[in-house]
Write a protein that holds these residues in place. Structure first.
Motif: not given
Length: 233
Positions: A59-65, A99-106, A109-112
């Motif tokens: 479960d490689a994910s990150m919660e982000i605004k 804002f809204e919370w989003k769960t994106i893959t790592m 996130y790494a690309q961001h």
């Protein structure tokens, strides 16, 4: 000592004892259990306990605004305050962002983060940056929390948990992350945890296993959820 983060089980297994030797050199009074506990902490954020399967799954994910101004496209506003980093100025009165919370893959996130670093390098010019690479900016607060309009709002404190993964995953140079390498990691991380747990079980340290830790956390979340539903009903 900063433990190396490996993206494949083969790399992790082949370097296990070399890293353990360095661990003992750094911490003379430590044991292999201490080393294994540190490894468990390093990899457990990328796993979760599945009640259905009774095992650990990736479960490689990150919660982000995801921050934005309502109707900002229509009124021409492109600036969004960074809601997680106080050094940025506040929005004009009456123009507060939402804002809204989003769960994106790592991988996302790494690309961001990679995009942010490359924009920084482009803006400053290669001559001003010397021989620095992408890896030199992975934990640069100014770079990773920079804002250019609406979009994902990186929380620097949350970002710290992702730094070991980013150091192992992001390229030294380049514009995109490697999908194949990420897939290898998703396939390998549960194997890595199983290896750590076998070692801990061999020394009767069952309570420190990744399995025990994540199963306990999962049960706690379920209990809290049930209590919340009971109160609401």
């Amino acid at each position: 000592m900063e433990l190396p983060f490996y993206l494949t089980f083969k790399e992790f297994e082949s370097h296990y004892y070399d890293t353990l030797e360095k661990w003992f050199e750094e911490y003379h009074n430590a044991s292999e259990i201490d080393y294994l506990k540190a490894l468990a902490d390093l990899y457990s954020p990328y796993l979760y306990y599945s009640f259905a399967d009774d095992r650990l799954l990736a479960d490689a994910s990150m919660e982000i605004k995801d921050c934005f101004f309502p109707y900002h496209e229509k009124i021409g506003i492109s600036f969004c305050t960074n809601c997680d980093n106080e050094k940025y100025p506040k929005a004009a009165k009456g123009m507060n962002h939402i804002f809204e919370w989003k769960t994106i893959t790592m991988m996302e996130y790494a690309q961001h983060i990679l995009d942010k670093i490359n924009r920084h390098l482009l803006k400053n010019g290669s001559s001003a940056e010397g021989n620095k690479t992408v890896l030199d900016y992975i934990n640069d607060c100014e770079v990773v929390t920079s804002r250019e309009g609406a979009g994902y709002c990186v929380n620097y404190n949350r970002h710290q948990a992702a730094v070991p993964f980013l150091k192992a995953y992001l390229p030294y140079y380049g514009q995109t992350v490697n999908i194949a390498v990420y897939r290898d990691f998703i396939f390998s991380v549960a194997q890595i945890a199983e290896y750590i747990d076998r070692k801990l079980k061999s020394v009767q340290a069952f309570e420190y296993t990744v399995y025990a830790k994540l199963k306990s956390e999962a049960k706690f979340k379920v209990q809290i959820s049930h209590q919340f539903l009971t109160i609401c009903n």
